[in-house]
Motif scaffolding. Sequence first.
Motif, PDB file in Angstrom:
ATOM      1  N   MET A 150      -3.603   7.004   6.441  1.00  0.00           N
ATOM      2  CA  MET A 150      -4.648   7.993   6.727  1.00  0.00           C
ATOM      3  C   MET A 150      -4.737   8.202   8.227  1.00  0.00           C
ATOM      4  O   MET A 150      -4.769   7.255   8.992  1.00  0.00           O
ATOM      5  N   LYS A 151      -4.789   9.455   8.594  1.00  0.00           N
ATOM      6  CA  LYS A 151      -4.872   9.763  10.014  1.00  0.00           C
ATOM      7  C   LYS A 151      -6.269   9.477  10.525  1.00  0.00           C
ATOM      8  O   LYS A 151      -7.236   9.557   9.778  1.00  0.00           O
TER       9      LYS A 151
ATOM     10  N   ARG B  96       2.436   1.760  -3.479  1.00  0.00           N
ATOM     11  CA  ARG B  96       1.482   2.331  -4.427  1.00  0.00           C
ATOM     12  C   ARG B  96       1.217   3.792  -4.107  1.00  0.00           C
ATOM     13  O   ARG B  96       1.088   4.628  -4.978  1.00  0.00           O
ATOM     14  N   ASN B  97       1.159   4.061  -2.821  1.00  0.00           N
ATOM     15  CA  ASN B  97       0.836   5.424  -2.398  1.00  0.00           C
ATOM     16  C   ASN B  97       1.972   6.407  -2.662  1.00  0.00           C
ATOM     17  O   ASN B  97       1.752   7.532  -3.070  1.00  0.00           O
TER      18      ASN B  97
ATOM     19  N   ASN C  30       0.829  -1.200   0.000  1.00  0.00           N
ATOM     20  CA  ASN C  30       0.000   0.000   0.000  1.00  0.00           C
ATOM     21  C   ASN C  30       0.864   1.250   0.000  1.00  0.00           C
ATOM     22  O   ASN C  30       0.583   2.218  -0.692  1.00  0.00           O
ATOM     23  N   ARG C  31       1.933   1.192   0.786  1.00  0.00           N
ATOM     24  CA  ARG C  31       2.842   2.343   0.868  1.00  0.00           C
ATOM     25  C   ARG C  31       3.517   2.598  -0.469  1.00  0.00           C
ATOM     26  O   ARG C  31       3.655   3.741  -0.902  1.00  0.00           O
TER      27      ARG C  31
ATOM     28  N   LYS D 150      -3.657  12.473   1.899  1.00  0.00           N
ATOM     29  CA  LYS D 150      -4.523  12.172   3.033  1.00  0.00           C
ATOM     30  C   LYS D 150      -4.329  10.706   3.422  1.00  0.00           C
ATOM     31  O   LYS D 150      -4.214  10.367   4.592  1.00  0.00           O
ATOM     32  N   ILE D 151      -4.290   9.866   2.390  1.00  0.00           N
ATOM     33  CA  ILE D 151      -4.120   8.432   2.631  1.00  0.00           C
ATOM     34  C   ILE D 151      -2.751   8.154   3.256  1.00  0.00           C
ATOM     35  O   ILE D 151      -2.629   7.341   4.173  1.00  0.00           O
ATOM     36  N   SER D 152      -1.733   8.886   2.801  1.00  0.00           N
ATOM     37  CA  SER D 152      -0.394   8.624   3.351  1.00  0.00           C
ATOM     38  C   SER D 152      -0.225   9.221   4.746  1.00  0.00           C
ATOM     39  O   SER D 152       0.725   8.905   5.444  1.00  0.00           O
ATOM     40  N   GLY D 153      -1.193  10.077   5.136  1.00  0.00           N
ATOM     41  CA  GLY D 153      -1.134  10.642   6.486  1.00  0.00           C
ATOM     42  C   GLY D 153      -0.218  11.850   6.596  1.00  0.00           C
ATOM     43  O   GLY D 153       0.320  12.134   7.671  1.00  0.00           O
ATOM     44  N   THR D 154      -0.074  12.565   5.505  1.00  0.00           N
ATOM     45  CA  THR D 154       0.741  13.785   5.516  1.00  0.00           C
ATOM     46  C   THR D 154       0.048  14.862   6.353  1.00  0.00           C
ATOM     47  O   THR D 154      -1.179  14.914   6.403  1.00  0.00           O
ATOM     48  N   ARG D 155       0.866  15.690   6.993  1.00  0.00           N
ATOM     49  CA  ARG D 155       0.284  16.741   7.826  1.00  0.00           C
ATOM     50  C   ARG D 155      -0.562  17.703   6.991  1.00  0.00           C
ATOM     51  O   ARG D 155      -0.243  17.987   5.846  1.00  0.00           O
ATOM     52  N   ARG D 156      -1.607  18.213   7.612  1.00  0.00           N
ATOM     53  CA  ARG D 156      -2.607  19.007   6.927  1.00  0.00           C
ATOM     54  C   ARG D 156      -2.024  20.178   6.122  1.00  0.00           C
ATOM     55  O   ARG D 156      -2.350  20.389   4.964  1.00  0.00           O
TER      56      ARG D 156
ATOM     57  N   LEU E 219      -6.041  13.721  -2.007  1.00  0.00           N
ATOM     58  CA  LEU E 219      -6.435  12.390  -1.508  1.00  0.00           C
ATOM     59  C   LEU E 219      -5.252  11.450  -1.236  1.00  0.00           C
ATOM     60  O   LEU E 219      -5.187  10.850  -0.159  1.00  0.00           O
ATOM     61  N   PRO E 220      -4.286  11.342  -2.170  1.00  0.00           N
ATOM     62  CA  PRO E 220      -3.160  10.434  -1.876  1.00  0.00           C
ATOM     63  C   PRO E 220      -2.375  10.849  -0.637  1.00  0.00           C
ATOM     64  O   PRO E 220      -1.896   9.998   0.115  1.00  0.00           O
TER      65      PRO E 220
ATOM     66  N   ALA F 234      -6.543   1.646  -4.625  1.00  0.00           N
ATOM     67  CA  ALA F 234      -5.487   1.750  -5.626  1.00  0.00           C
ATOM     68  C   ALA F 234      -4.436   2.754  -5.174  1.00  0.00           C
ATOM     69  O   ALA F 234      -3.244   2.580  -5.404  1.00  0.00           O
ATOM     70  N   LEU F 235      -4.897   3.787  -4.500  1.00  0.00           N
ATOM     71  CA  LEU F 235      -3.965   4.821  -4.044  1.00  0.00           C
ATOM     72  C   LEU F 235      -3.294   4.440  -2.728  1.00  0.00           C
ATOM     73  O   LEU F 235      -2.608   5.249  -2.127  1.00  0.00           O
ATOM     74  N   GLY F 236      -3.529   3.235  -2.280  1.00  0.00           N
ATOM     75  CA  GLY F 236      -2.753   2.734  -1.148  1.00  0.00           C
ATOM     76  C   GLY F 236      -3.449   2.753   0.196  1.00  0.00           C
ATOM     77  O   GLY F 236      -2.803   2.590   1.232  1.00  0.00           O
ATOM     78  N   LEU F 237      -4.776   2.940   0.211  1.00  0.00           N
ATOM     79  CA  LEU F 237      -5.480   2.899   1.499  1.00  0.00           C
ATOM     80  C   LEU F 237      -5.676   1.439   1.902  1.00  0.00           C
ATOM     81  O   LEU F 237      -6.097   0.614   1.100  1.00  0.00           O
TER      82      LEU F 237
ATOM     83  N   ARG G  57       0.231  19.054   3.279  1.00  0.00           N
ATOM     84  CA  ARG G  57      -0.565  18.376   2.277  1.00  0.00           C
ATOM     85  C   ARG G  57      -1.226  19.412   1.349  1.00  0.00           C
ATOM     86  O   ARG G  57      -1.250  19.246   0.141  1.00  0.00           O
TER      87      ARG G  57
ATOM     88  N   ARG H 191      -3.505  14.858  -9.192  1.00  0.00           N
ATOM     89  CA  ARG H 191      -3.638  13.891  -8.107  1.00  0.00           C
ATOM     90  C   ARG H 191      -2.565  12.797  -8.224  1.00  0.00           C
ATOM     91  O   ARG H 191      -2.022  12.332  -7.228  1.00  0.00           O
TER      92      ARG H 191
ATOM     93  N   ASP I  17      -8.783  12.140   9.944  1.00  0.00           N
ATOM     94  CA  ASP I  17      -9.260  12.183   8.562  1.00  0.00           C
ATOM     95  C   ASP I  17     -10.324  11.125   8.317  1.00  0.00           C
ATOM     96  O   ASP I  17     -11.311  11.366   7.621  1.00  0.00           O
TER      97      ASP I  17
END
Lengths: 264, 436
Positions: free
Chosen positions: B1-2, A84-85, A81-82, A112-118, A109-110, B337-340, A121, A157, B5
Motif C-alpha cells: 500500500m502506498k 496472498r496478495n 503477504n505478497r 491498493k494493498i499491492s501498491g499498484t498505480r492509481r 482494494l487488493p 487476508a488480502l496481504g496488507l 488500478r 475483488r 493511500d
Amino acid sequence: MEPVIEAKHLSKIYGKGATAFLALSDINLKINHGESVAIVGKSGSGKSTLMHCLALLDTPTSGELKIDGEKASKLKSRKLNRLRNRRFGFVFQQFFMNSNETVLENVLLPLKISGTRRKHRKRLALEAIETVELADKARVKSKNLSGGQKQRVCIARAIVNNPKILFADEPTGNLDSATGEKIIKLLFDLNHDKGVTLIIVTHDEDLAALCDRRIRITDGKIVVDESIKHVTRPAARAINSKTKPANTPEAKKAKKNQKKGVRK
Amino acid sequence: MKFTDILKSANVNLFRNKMRSFLTILAIFVGSFAIISVNAIHTGVNDFIDQQVESIGGDNYIEIAPTAAYDQLASMMGTGEITKYNANKSSSDATIISEEDLSKIRKIDGVISMNPYYQASVDYITTSHTDKKYNAVISLMPGGGVKADLSAGNQINSNSSDYEILISEDYAKKLGFDTPSDAVNQTATFGVKQSIKCYTVANPDDCIATLDAKIVGVQAPSILSIGGIRVNQAANDAIYNLASEGIAPDIKNRTPMATGEIDSTKLNEIRADLKKLGFTAITIDDEVGMIRTFFNVILIVFTIFGAIALIAAAIGIINTLLMSVQERTREIGLEKALGLSKGKIFLSFSIEAIMLGFWGSALGTAVAMILGFIANNIFHQSGGFLEKFPTFNLVKFTPESVAALILIVMFIAFIAGTMPARKAAKKDPIEALRYE
C-alpha cells in the motif's frame, strides 16, 4: 508439472493440554494447477481450518505446506503477504466488503494493498467488474446491492489481481439457489477460461459434485479424496441440474453442449 | 500500500464517525488552546519587558540597602530570628547607611560612585507657559547608564551639577507645551514645602520655596520606567535640602538606601564584598527578574493545566481508536487476508491518531491566534489599556512556538495511538473474519 499446493502430514491443534482440540490430523494432499477442488464436510469437521491453512491465513501446528514447490514455513511475512496478495483470491460467505464504499473502491482494494498505480488500478478493477457483469454498478455504494450482486463484487475483488488460486468459503451459503447458480457459473468460468485453480469449501453436495475433485473431511481427517469424471462443462451442468424445465437460453446452450460432449 | 493511500484511508476513517472524532479533537483543542494562548501572552509580555529593559539600559546601576533591613522585614513576617541588643548597632541604626558605610563601599573595587538616596518630594510643578500649578511626584533618575524612553530631547546627565529633569508627555501637555519637543530646554519650577519653616509662618503659602530646573527631555509612555517626573541627582538633593532646611544633619541625612554606578563586569565580586560589609545589592536585572519570575509562574501554572487537559485528550484518543479498531475488526481481517502487512495497519492507525492530534492542535492554535488578534486590537483601541503602547502586542505568537506545540501534540497523539494501533496490527485475520 509441480502441484500448486502440496500438504504433507499437516496437523492443526487448537489449545493446549487437556483442552487441546485436534482440528486437522495428518492431511496429505496435492492440488494441481487448473483443478477445481471441493472440500466438503459437516460444520466443525475442519474444512474451513484446512482452507485457512492452504491459503496461508493460518499456520499448521505441524507438517509441511508447499506453494509452487516453496516451503510456506520458510517464507518471510513480507513475502507471505505478497503471495496472498498477488497469487490468491478470496471469496467469503459473508462477503466482507466495506458497505460505505462503492463497488469500484471495494474491488480495487487488493490493488491498493499491492501498491499498484492509481490509473492502472482503476482500469484493472473496471475490467474485473465487467467480468462479473456489474459494469453499470461500478459507482454504486455496496450497501445498495443485492446479495447476489455483493457476491459478484467479491468475486471481482478476488480476481482483480489475476490470481492463480481462488479460495471460496461457502460462496453460495448466503444466497438463494437461482443467485447461487450465477455465482457458481462465474467461478467455473474462471476455472475453465482462465485456468484459475478453484478451492471451494462447502457443505452443498450439489456444488461439490460440479468440481473435478471432492475431498471429504471428517474430524480433521481426509476420509474421501476422489476425482469426479464429468462429460460436460461444470458451468453448464450447474444450470442444467437445477433449472427445470430448462427453457432459458443458457440451459438450451448447455443441453446442446451436453449432447456434443463438449468440454473445453 | 502506498503511503498516500494509507494517509487517505486514515483520513476517511477519521471522518467515518464524525461526532466521535470531533469530540476527541475538541479535547485536544482545549489543551492546545490553553497552552498556546498563555505561551503567546508570555512571549508578548517578555518581549515588551526586553524592549523596555533595553531602553532603560542601566547595566551599571546598583541599589544598596543594609541586609539588616531585610532581616527586620523577615522578623516582621515572623520568619526571622530575634538577635541580641548591641548599643553600637541597634535596631534603628542597623537599617541606616551612614557616611562611614558609604566611604567603605566606595572603596570596593569596581564601585565607581555611591550616593545616599534621599526621598525628595515636591508640592507642585509649573512653568511660565501656564498659570496653573500641578501636583507632582518626583523620582530620582539613577545613573549607571539607565536610560529613559524619550519622545523628545536628551537623557538626563546624572553627574551634572545643573538641575535637570524629564517630564512625561502628559505633563508636557498640561504645562503648556503643544508638542513634546516644545518642552525641551524650557524651565520648570517646583514648589517645595519647608516643614520647619511652616511652624513659624501664619500663611501656609509662605513656607513654600521654589526651585527651577531644566526640562532636558520628554519621556515616552512605558510601564517599567516610573512615569511622572524624573530628576537628576543634583536636583533631587537640592529639593531634599530645601525641604529639610532647619533639620539637624544627623536626622536629615539618615537614609536606608544608596544608589550608585559600578563596573558591571565585577558585579559578583562587588556583591560578595557588600555582603561582608552587611549590605545587599539590587540591580535592574534583579528587579526585572522579579517581574519575569511572576510571569513565568503564571506560564508554568497554565501550561500544567493545559498539559493535564492534553493527557485527558490522549486518553480520549486511545478510547476513540480502540472503538475504531473494534468496529473495523472485519475490515482489518480482510485487509490482512488480502496481504496488507502488520506494519502498514499499525501505520494507518498511528496516522489516524496523529491526524487527531494535528486537527486538535491546529484548530486550537488557529482559534487562539484569531482571538489574540482581536484582543490586541481591542487593547490598542482608544480607551484600551495598551492605547499608549502601539508597538506592544500582549498576545504574540512565534512560528517556532506554534510549530513546536503542533508537533508535540502530534507526538503525544502518536504515543497514545500506539496501543490501539498495535492491537489492530496484531489481529488474526481468521479471528477477525469470523467476528460477527
